[in-house]
Design a protein around this motif. Sequence first.
Motif, PDB file in Angstrom:
ATOM      1  N   PRO A 143      12.979   1.568 -20.879  1.00  0.00           N
ATOM      2  CA  PRO A 143      13.523   1.175 -19.659  1.00  0.00           C
ATOM      3  C   PRO A 143      14.236   2.344 -19.080  1.00  0.00           C
ATOM      4  O   PRO A 143      14.713   3.176 -19.926  1.00  0.00           O
ATOM      5  CB  PRO A 143      14.642   0.279 -19.898  1.00  0.00           C
ATOM      6  CG  PRO A 143      14.236  -0.527 -21.244  1.00  0.00           C
ATOM      7  CD  PRO A 143      13.540   0.453 -21.923  1.00  0.00           C
ATOM      8  N   GLY A 144      14.125   2.520 -17.731  1.00  0.00           N
ATOM      9  CA  GLY A 144      14.847   3.470 -16.966  1.00  0.00           C
ATOM     10  C   GLY A 144      14.346   4.958 -17.379  1.00  0.00           C
ATOM     11  O   GLY A 144      15.143   6.071 -17.161  1.00  0.00           O
ATOM     12  N   SER A 145      13.335   5.109 -18.010  1.00  0.00           N
ATOM     13  CA  SER A 145      12.759   6.473 -18.511  1.00  0.00           C
ATOM     14  C   SER A 145      11.818   7.388 -17.274  1.00  0.00           C
ATOM     15  O   SER A 145      11.442   8.437 -17.909  1.00  0.00           O
ATOM     16  CB  SER A 145      11.999   6.287 -19.634  1.00  0.00           C
ATOM     17  OG  SER A 145      10.854   5.563 -19.611  1.00  0.00           O
ATOM     18  N   CYS A 146      11.581   6.775 -16.242  1.00  0.00           N
ATOM     19  CA  CYS A 146      10.517   7.358 -15.341  1.00  0.00           C
ATOM     20  C   CYS A 146      11.354   7.600 -13.927  1.00  0.00           C
ATOM     21  O   CYS A 146      12.089   6.758 -13.545  1.00  0.00           O
ATOM     22  CB  CYS A 146       9.156   6.524 -15.200  1.00  0.00           C
ATOM     23  SG  CYS A 146       8.395   6.149 -16.517  1.00  0.00           S
ATOM     24  N   ASP A 147      10.888   8.738 -13.510  1.00  0.00           N
ATOM     25  CA  ASP A 147      11.376   8.963 -12.208  1.00  0.00           C
ATOM     26  C   ASP A 147      10.363   8.326 -11.231  1.00  0.00           C
ATOM     27  O   ASP A 147      10.800   8.165 -10.086  1.00  0.00           O
ATOM     28  CB  ASP A 147      11.442  10.396 -11.900  1.00  0.00           C
ATOM     29  CG  ASP A 147      12.652  11.283 -12.580  1.00  0.00           C
ATOM     30  OD1 ASP A 147      13.777  10.743 -12.734  1.00  0.00           O
ATOM     31  OD2 ASP A 147      12.398  12.381 -13.225  1.00  0.00           O
ATOM     32  N   VAL A 148       9.346   8.528 -11.480  1.00  0.00           N
ATOM     33  CA  VAL A 148       8.158   7.888 -10.630  1.00  0.00           C
ATOM     34  C   VAL A 148       7.012   7.309 -11.279  1.00  0.00           C
ATOM     35  O   VAL A 148       6.576   7.375 -12.573  1.00  0.00           O
ATOM     36  CB  VAL A 148       7.427   9.068  -9.776  1.00  0.00           C
ATOM     37  CG1 VAL A 148       6.216   8.518  -8.865  1.00  0.00           C
ATOM     38  CG2 VAL A 148       8.262  10.049  -9.284  1.00  0.00           C
ATOM     39  N   VAL A 149       6.668   6.054 -10.628  1.00  0.00           N
ATOM     40  CA  VAL A 149       5.343   5.451 -11.232  1.00  0.00           C
ATOM     41  C   VAL A 149       4.443   5.332 -10.089  1.00  0.00           C
ATOM     42  O   VAL A 149       4.644   5.028  -8.976  1.00  0.00           O
ATOM     43  CB  VAL A 149       5.818   3.971 -11.796  1.00  0.00           C
ATOM     44  CG1 VAL A 149       4.631   3.122 -12.202  1.00  0.00           C
ATOM     45  CG2 VAL A 149       6.910   4.035 -13.003  1.00  0.00           C
ATOM     46  N   LEU A 150       3.132   5.773 -10.760  1.00  0.00           N
ATOM     47  CA  LEU A 150       1.983   5.755  -9.400  1.00  0.00           C
ATOM     48  C   LEU A 150       1.111   4.760 -10.338  1.00  0.00           C
ATOM     49  O   LEU A 150       0.561   4.989 -11.246  1.00  0.00           O
ATOM     50  CB  LEU A 150       1.386   7.124  -9.207  1.00  0.00           C
ATOM     51  CG  LEU A 150       2.404   8.122  -8.938  1.00  0.00           C
ATOM     52  CD1 LEU A 150       1.838   9.649  -9.047  1.00  0.00           C
ATOM     53  CD2 LEU A 150       3.058   8.055  -7.705  1.00  0.00           C
ATOM     54  N   LEU A 151       0.455   4.043  -9.229  1.00  0.00           N
ATOM     55  CA  LEU A 151      -0.549   2.929  -9.598  1.00  0.00           C
ATOM     56  C   LEU A 151      -2.047   3.565  -8.678  1.00  0.00           C
ATOM     57  O   LEU A 151      -1.663   3.280  -7.414  1.00  0.00           O
ATOM     58  CB  LEU A 151      -0.125   1.599  -9.298  1.00  0.00           C
ATOM     59  CG  LEU A 151      -1.231   0.597  -9.440  1.00  0.00           C
ATOM     60  CD1 LEU A 151      -1.499   0.263 -10.752  1.00  0.00           C
ATOM     61  CD2 LEU A 151      -0.993  -0.942  -8.685  1.00  0.00           C
ATOM     62  N   ASP A 152      -2.698   3.675  -9.575  1.00  0.00           N
ATOM     63  CA  ASP A 152      -4.263   3.837  -8.691  1.00  0.00           C
ATOM     64  C   ASP A 152      -5.143   3.194  -9.703  1.00  0.00           C
ATOM     65  O   ASP A 152      -5.876   4.046 -10.447  1.00  0.00           O
ATOM     66  CB  ASP A 152      -4.354   5.158  -8.333  1.00  0.00           C
ATOM     67  CG  ASP A 152      -5.570   5.562  -7.544  1.00  0.00           C
ATOM     68  OD1 ASP A 152      -6.092   4.553  -7.185  1.00  0.00           O
ATOM     69  OD2 ASP A 152      -5.703   6.654  -7.184  1.00  0.00           O
ATOM     70  N   VAL A 153      -5.375   2.024  -9.854  1.00  0.00           N
ATOM     71  CA  VAL A 153      -6.271   1.478 -10.925  1.00  0.00           C
ATOM     72  C   VAL A 153      -7.248   0.474 -10.031  1.00  0.00           C
ATOM     73  O   VAL A 153      -6.767  -0.412  -9.168  1.00  0.00           O
ATOM     74  CB  VAL A 153      -5.492   0.411 -11.677  1.00  0.00           C
ATOM     75  CG1 VAL A 153      -6.602  -0.104 -12.867  1.00  0.00           C
ATOM     76  CG2 VAL A 153      -4.379   1.343 -12.558  1.00  0.00           C
ATOM     77  N   TYR A 154      -8.390   0.904 -10.175  1.00  0.00           N
ATOM     78  CA  TYR A 154      -9.790   0.152  -9.602  1.00  0.00           C
ATOM     79  C   TYR A 154     -10.731  -0.243 -10.588  1.00  0.00           C
ATOM     80  O   TYR A 154     -11.313   0.754 -11.425  1.00  0.00           O
ATOM     81  CB  TYR A 154     -10.458   0.730  -8.210  1.00  0.00           C
ATOM     82  CG  TYR A 154      -9.588   0.788  -7.233  1.00  0.00           C
ATOM     83  CD1 TYR A 154      -9.560  -0.038  -6.117  1.00  0.00           C
ATOM     84  CD2 TYR A 154      -8.233   1.415  -7.085  1.00  0.00           C
ATOM     85  CE1 TYR A 154      -8.901  -0.382  -4.942  1.00  0.00           C
ATOM     86  CE2 TYR A 154      -7.417   1.296  -5.854  1.00  0.00           C
ATOM     87  CZ  TYR A 154      -7.823   0.567  -4.832  1.00  0.00           C
ATOM     88  OH  TYR A 154      -7.155   0.494  -3.683  1.00  0.00           O
ATOM     89  N   ALA A 155     -11.131  -1.319 -10.450  1.00  0.00           N
ATOM     90  CA  ALA A 155     -12.593  -1.801 -11.197  1.00  0.00           C
ATOM     91  C   ALA A 155     -13.566  -2.475 -10.535  1.00  0.00           C
ATOM     92  O   ALA A 155     -13.294  -3.388  -9.798  1.00  0.00           O
ATOM     93  CB  ALA A 155     -12.026  -2.852 -12.272  1.00  0.00           C
ATOM     94  N   GLY A 156     -14.432  -1.823 -10.046  1.00  0.00           N
ATOM     95  CA  GLY A 156     -15.641  -2.227  -9.062  1.00  0.00           C
ATOM     96  C   GLY A 156     -15.147  -2.273  -7.979  1.00  0.00           C
ATOM     97  O   GLY A 156     -15.309  -3.229  -7.046  1.00  0.00           O
TER      98      GLY A 156
END
Length: 297
Positions: A143-156
């Motif tokens: 918990p609380g360990s990230c400044d930024v989370v980036l999501l770029d996940v694609y399947a098909g």
Amino acid sequence: MDPARGGRLAGAVVRVEVGHGSAELVADADRPSAWTLLIDGTAQSHVDLADPTHLEFEYVRRTGHLLDALDPAPPAPLRVLHLGGGAWTLPRYVAATRPGSAQRVVELDGALVDLVRARLPADGLGLDVHVADARAGLTEVPPGSCDVVLLDVYAGARIPAHLTSVEFLQQVARVLRPGGCYAANLADGTGARTLQPRRTPLDFARGQAANAVAVFPEVAVVAAPDVLHGRRFGNVVLVAGGGDDHELPLDEVARRVAADPFPARVEPGEAFAATAAVVTDKTAVPSPRPPRGLFGQ
């Protein structure tokens, strides 16, 4: 350059079967040290090994503007969690623009990780690469360990359903520090192929914005005007976070994306979400399929 380690002849193509499809690395005719990664014909990443600050894809450049604006002067290190690896374009960018950043990359396809390590090396960047499902990998982050989370996940060419719910975003919020930032690459718009009845353009993206509004103090979306107006299918960058006297630098992002070769606009998330319902694990569906012929599909 060694062809096995990023070098190549002009027009070279490397084809490899990976865990979730057929991967191709295609040489960039205009940039001698650059490659485009495609999975099953869909362009996933572009990397210039000699210049990791070059961001070829429009949506990636917009995310880069956000990262730059979070702490513009001096550029301090960040703790970044990347959900979805591709060819590690943004991890390379952060390593170049914010030396000393602590970065974890979570990528489901172990064979793709091996391909990128072998052909597009990121030696010396200090990337912590984990082979795992994005949501499962998220549960292992303190918990609380990230400044930024980036999501770029694609399947098909689609975001899996379990990464589109409000419960998923609650897990993202758990790992962010107070005032941290989340950004997700969404794809939506007119011409999407879907079995959902009575769907209108941007229904998926609006639902994702509604999720973010339910979880985070500040939410915005960044996209080209014709995508925001539902006139074409394209990428929408969802940005969320803020709170605890830490405002997202949305005005600065708006200035930067407006000055791009392909300009974009920042729109408040609550207005964009409009009357869209929050998406739960029980109601979540994958993102819509792009129109035929788009993104190589």
